[in-house]
Design an enzyme around this catalytic site. Structure first.
Site, PDB file in Angstrom:
ATOM      1  N   HIS A 176      -9.550  -5.952   4.473  1.00  0.00           N
ATOM      2  CA  HIS A 176      -9.821  -6.662   3.298  1.00  0.00           C
ATOM      3  C   HIS A 176     -11.187  -6.330   2.995  1.00  0.00           C
ATOM      4  O   HIS A 176     -11.310  -6.136   1.512  1.00  0.00           O
ATOM      5  CB  HIS A 176      -9.304  -8.150   3.294  1.00  0.00           C
ATOM      6  CG  HIS A 176      -8.873  -8.473   1.848  1.00  0.00           C
ATOM      7  ND1 HIS A 176      -7.718  -9.370   1.675  1.00  0.00           N
ATOM      8  CD2 HIS A 176      -9.261  -8.375   0.676  1.00  0.00           C
ATOM      9  CE1 HIS A 176      -7.656  -9.479   0.163  1.00  0.00           C
ATOM     10  NE2 HIS A 176      -8.450  -8.973  -0.355  1.00  0.00           N
ATOM     11  N   GLU A 228       6.431  -2.403 -19.226  1.00  0.00           N
ATOM     12  CA  GLU A 228       5.412  -1.707 -19.902  1.00  0.00           C
ATOM     13  C   GLU A 228       4.193  -0.833 -18.891  1.00  0.00           C
ATOM     14  O   GLU A 228       4.186   0.321 -19.118  1.00  0.00           O
ATOM     15  CB  GLU A 228       4.447  -2.562 -20.731  1.00  0.00           C
ATOM     16  CG  GLU A 228       3.327  -1.799 -21.530  1.00  0.00           C
ATOM     17  CD  GLU A 228       2.471  -2.871 -22.228  1.00  0.00           C
ATOM     18  OE1 GLU A 228       2.860  -4.156 -22.465  1.00  0.00           O
ATOM     19  OE2 GLU A 228       1.145  -2.661 -22.471  1.00  0.00           O
ATOM     20  N   TYR A 275      -3.907 -13.778   0.428  1.00  0.00           N
ATOM     21  CA  TYR A 275      -3.294 -14.319  -0.981  1.00  0.00           C
ATOM     22  C   TYR A 275      -2.311 -15.592  -0.766  1.00  0.00           C
ATOM     23  O   TYR A 275      -1.791 -16.187  -1.620  1.00  0.00           O
ATOM     24  CB  TYR A 275      -2.271 -13.102  -1.518  1.00  0.00           C
ATOM     25  CG  TYR A 275      -3.371 -11.927  -1.925  1.00  0.00           C
ATOM     26  CD1 TYR A 275      -4.724 -12.161  -2.235  1.00  0.00           C
ATOM     27  CD2 TYR A 275      -2.628 -10.826  -2.217  1.00  0.00           C
ATOM     28  CE1 TYR A 275      -5.517 -11.187  -2.319  1.00  0.00           C
ATOM     29  CE2 TYR A 275      -3.421  -9.566  -2.657  1.00  0.00           C
ATOM     30  CZ  TYR A 275      -4.868  -9.806  -2.575  1.00  0.00           C
ATOM     31  OH  TYR A 275      -5.737  -8.708  -2.827  1.00  0.00           O
ATOM     32  N   ARG A 286       5.477  -6.981 -19.541  1.00  0.00           N
ATOM     33  CA  ARG A 286       4.187  -6.285 -19.276  1.00  0.00           C
ATOM     34  C   ARG A 286       4.658  -5.246 -17.781  1.00  0.00           C
ATOM     35  O   ARG A 286       3.943  -4.224 -17.785  1.00  0.00           O
ATOM     36  CB  ARG A 286       3.000  -7.313 -18.782  1.00  0.00           C
ATOM     37  CG  ARG A 286       2.438  -7.779 -20.257  1.00  0.00           C
ATOM     38  CD  ARG A 286       1.320  -8.596 -19.918  1.00  0.00           C
ATOM     39  NE  ARG A 286       0.795  -9.080 -21.193  1.00  0.00           N
ATOM     40  CZ  ARG A 286      -0.344 -10.108 -21.031  1.00  0.00           C
ATOM     41  NH1 ARG A 286      -0.459 -10.693 -19.998  1.00  0.00           N
ATOM     42  NH2 ARG A 286      -0.687 -10.365 -22.380  1.00  0.00           N
TER      43      ARG A 286
HETATM   44  N1  LIG Z   1      -9.147  -5.970  -2.043  1.00  0.00           N
HETATM   45  C1  LIG Z   1      -9.717  -6.782  -3.129  1.00  0.00           C
HETATM   46  O1  LIG Z   1     -10.615  -7.625  -2.800  1.00  0.00           O
HETATM   47  C2  LIG Z   1      -8.800  -7.116  -4.281  1.00  0.00           C
HETATM   48  C3  LIG Z   1      -9.413  -7.658  -5.537  1.00  0.00           C
HETATM   49  C4  LIG Z   1      -8.649  -7.746  -6.459  1.00  0.00           C
HETATM   50  C5  LIG Z   1      -7.276  -7.349  -6.619  1.00  0.00           C
HETATM   51  N2  LIG Z   1      -6.850  -6.748  -5.582  1.00  0.00           N
HETATM   52  C6  LIG Z   1      -5.454  -5.959  -5.631  1.00  0.00           C
HETATM   53  O2  LIG Z   1      -5.262  -5.359  -7.031  1.00  0.00           O
HETATM   54  C7  LIG Z   1      -4.078  -5.903  -7.681  1.00  0.00           C
HETATM   55  C8  LIG Z   1      -4.568  -5.716  -9.089  1.00  0.00           C
HETATM   56  O3  LIG Z   1      -5.824  -6.550  -9.589  1.00  0.00           O
HETATM   57  P1  LIG Z   1      -5.958  -6.999 -10.823  1.00  0.00           P
HETATM   58  O4  LIG Z   1      -4.943  -8.380 -10.805  1.00  0.00           O
HETATM   59  O5  LIG Z   1      -7.103  -7.348 -11.212  1.00  0.00           O
HETATM   60  O6  LIG Z   1      -5.091  -6.290 -11.989  1.00  0.00           O
HETATM   61  P2  LIG Z   1      -5.038  -6.089 -13.479  1.00  0.00           P
HETATM   62  O7  LIG Z   1      -3.896  -5.197 -13.713  1.00  0.00           O
HETATM   63  O8  LIG Z   1      -6.328  -5.327 -13.669  1.00  0.00           O
HETATM   64  O9  LIG Z   1      -5.460  -7.513 -14.094  1.00  0.00           O
HETATM   65  C9  LIG Z   1      -4.226  -8.344 -14.302  1.00  0.00           C
HETATM   66  C10 LIG Z   1      -4.333  -9.145 -15.354  1.00  0.00           C
HETATM   67  O10 LIG Z   1      -3.970  -8.350 -16.582  1.00  0.00           O
HETATM   68  C11 LIG Z   1      -2.974  -8.713 -17.305  1.00  0.00           C
HETATM   69  N3  LIG Z   1      -2.107  -8.004 -17.635  1.00  0.00           N
HETATM   70  C12 LIG Z   1      -1.233  -6.938 -16.887  1.00  0.00           C
HETATM   71  N4  LIG Z   1      -0.470  -5.981 -17.650  1.00  0.00           N
HETATM   72  C13 LIG Z   1      -1.109  -6.014 -18.958  1.00  0.00           C
HETATM   73  C14 LIG Z   1      -0.660  -5.494 -20.192  1.00  0.00           C
HETATM   74  N5  LIG Z   1       0.122  -4.459 -20.052  1.00  0.00           N
HETATM   75  N6  LIG Z   1      -1.009  -5.945 -21.264  1.00  0.00           N
HETATM   76  C15 LIG Z   1      -1.914  -7.089 -21.307  1.00  0.00           C
HETATM   77  N7  LIG Z   1      -2.491  -7.703 -20.022  1.00  0.00           N
HETATM   78  C16 LIG Z   1      -1.872  -7.277 -19.170  1.00  0.00           C
HETATM   79  C17 LIG Z   1      -2.292  -9.757 -16.494  1.00  0.00           C
HETATM   80  O11 LIG Z   1      -1.933 -10.702 -17.234  1.00  0.00           O
HETATM   81  P3  LIG Z   1      -0.308 -11.490 -16.812  1.00  0.00           P
HETATM   82  O12 LIG Z   1      -0.191 -11.686 -15.405  1.00  0.00           O
HETATM   83  O13 LIG Z   1      -0.464 -12.672 -17.505  1.00  0.00           O
HETATM   84  O14 LIG Z   1       0.910 -10.816 -17.424  1.00  0.00           O
HETATM   85  C18 LIG Z   1      -3.418 -10.235 -15.421  1.00  0.00           C
HETATM   86  O15 LIG Z   1      -4.216 -11.277 -15.912  1.00  0.00           O
HETATM   87  C19 LIG Z   1      -4.175  -7.444  -7.051  1.00  0.00           C
HETATM   88  O16 LIG Z   1      -2.968  -7.973  -7.402  1.00  0.00           O
HETATM   89  C20 LIG Z   1      -4.431  -7.225  -5.799  1.00  0.00           C
HETATM   90  O17 LIG Z   1      -3.198  -6.746  -4.831  1.00  0.00           O
HETATM   91  C21 LIG Z   1      -7.550  -6.568  -4.395  1.00  0.00           C
END
Ligand SMILES: NC(=O)c1ccc[n+]([C@@H]2O[C@H](COP(=O)([O-])OP(=O)(O)OC[C@H]3O[C@@H](n4cnc5c(N)ncnc54)[C@H](OP(=O)(O)O)[C@@H]3O)[C@@H](O)[C@H]2O)c1
Length: 314
Positions: free
Chosen positions: A119, A272, A57, A269
């Site tokens: 990873h 929330e 990242y 958020r």
């Molecule tokens: N190992 C891997 O390959 C891998 C891959 C992907 C992710 N990850 C890990 O998993 C974590 C989470 O993954 P993810 O980012 O996909 O998580 P996610 O929570 O499913 O998606 C994040 C998105 O949701 C939005 N969001 C968050 N809370 C919200 C709410 N209450 N209402 C409406 N929209 C909301 C965010 O928007 P805003 O930011 O604009 O608020 C952002 O665009 C990553 O940060 C990373 O640490 C690991």
């Protein structure tokens, strides 16, 4: 009358390492460094006690700065936060693992991490290039190292007590079984995409039976299409129970026995998403049995190239 709801504070015991992992975790896959720092601080201040980082990242230093500011302010102690980071694909060779791990520790400004994950199971050409490509733009993989070779090196990190627990990410059930069988130190956590459109029940069953925590990333569907947050089943339950769709999805993940990661750049958020409470059993069943769509949002499991990192290939 119902007692206080502790779902947001739930911890899941680990088979090795720091005792237990908070079920509700905050991910730091945030592209810009200033936002990373603000969001990480906001997450700790909102109550999150698990942070998920990664060398890939390219923002471990900002995550480290944010943590140090919060720790120095005296409200939260290092030992109260479960911190995970990940080894990237170009560092799978045993001789590169230790230096990659030390570099992550230094950037995060920590003496130890609670969890170190491989990873992805894909080894890339060893070197400093995170995304090595040939002249045709194809990924250059490394046939000279196996996932088990890399795992054995992670076991050595645990022996030296700089890393409390180790785990796998973006793996199939077959790969988890293979490492579990051969490992001296068993995987404590398996970290994969999971949500109602990709429930991964078989993997969850195997992990539960073998004392491994399944940690679900993209718990809200990563704001991708089709939008899980707008699914009619989720929206209907949210209305009925007086919570938001995000809170319903996070509660479902914790109540079915997984840990999870969610991410937001938006302070309201972040608050929330920490304000999660138990949803009724009929709502759990409605999500688990009533949602039939199946979608994988992140193609990283096919090639090792992450699908969610803006501005970078894949
Ligand atoms: N190992 C891997 O390959 C891998 C891959 C992907 C992710 N990850 C890990 O998993 C974590 C989470 O993954 P993810 O980012 O996909 O998580 P996610 O929570 O499913 O998606 C994040 C998105 O949701 C939005 N969001 C968050 N809370 C919200 C709410 N209450 N209402 C409406 N929209 C909301 C965010 O928007 P805003 O930011 O604009 O608020 C952002 O665009 C990553 O940060 C990373 O640490 C690991």
């Amino acid at each position: 009358m119902l007692g206080p709801d502790y779902l947001r504070y739930k911890k899941i015991p680990l088979n090795n390492g720091s005792g237990a992992i908070p079920a509700l975790g905050f991910g730091t896959l945030i592209p810009d460094s200033i936002t990373t720092k603000h969001a990480t601080k906001a997450a700790l201040e909102a109550g999150f006690r698990e942070l998920d980082a990664a060398e890939r990242y390219r923002n471990e230093a900002e995550v480290g700065d944010a943590m140090q500011e919060v720790f120095k302010a005296g409200k939260i102690k290092r030992q109260e936060v479960f911190i995970a980071t990940k080894l990237w694909n170009n560092n799978h060779r045993p001789d590169r693992v230790r230096s990659a791990f030390e570099a992550s520790l230094e950037k995060l400004q920590l003496d130890y991490v609670d969890l170190y994950l491989i990873h992805t199971p894909f080894a890339f050409q060893p070197g400093d290039e995170q995304d090595p490509r040939d002249a045709n733009g194809n990924v250059i993989y490394d046939e000279g190292v196996t996932l088990l070779d890399t795992w054995r090196t992670l076991e050595g990190l645990v022996d030296h007590n700089k890393c409390k627990a180790i785990g796998l990410s973006d793996v199939s059930l077959g790969q988890v079984k293979e490492i579990f069988k051969a490992a001296r130190i068993k995987p404590a956590v398996v970290h994969v995409e999971s949500h109602p459109y990709l429930p991964q029940w078989d993997l969850l069953d195997y992990c539960t039976q073998h004392g491994i925590v399944l940690q679900a990333f993209a718990a809200l569907g990563h704001s991708s299409e089709p939008r899980l947050l707008e699914d009619p089943v989720i929206a209907g339950i949210a209305k009925r129970v007086g919570k938001t769709p995000a809170q319903v999805l996070l509660a479902w993940a914790i109540q079915r026995g997984t840990a999870l990661l969610t991410t937001s750049k938006t302070p309201s958020r972040i608050k929330e998403n920490f304000d999660v409470s138990t949803i009724p059993e009929d709502a759990m069943r409605e999500i688990s049995e009533g949602i039939k769509s199946r979608v994988r949002f992140n193609a990283v499991v096919e090639t090792g190239v992450p699908g969610f990192i803006p501005g970078q290939r894949g």
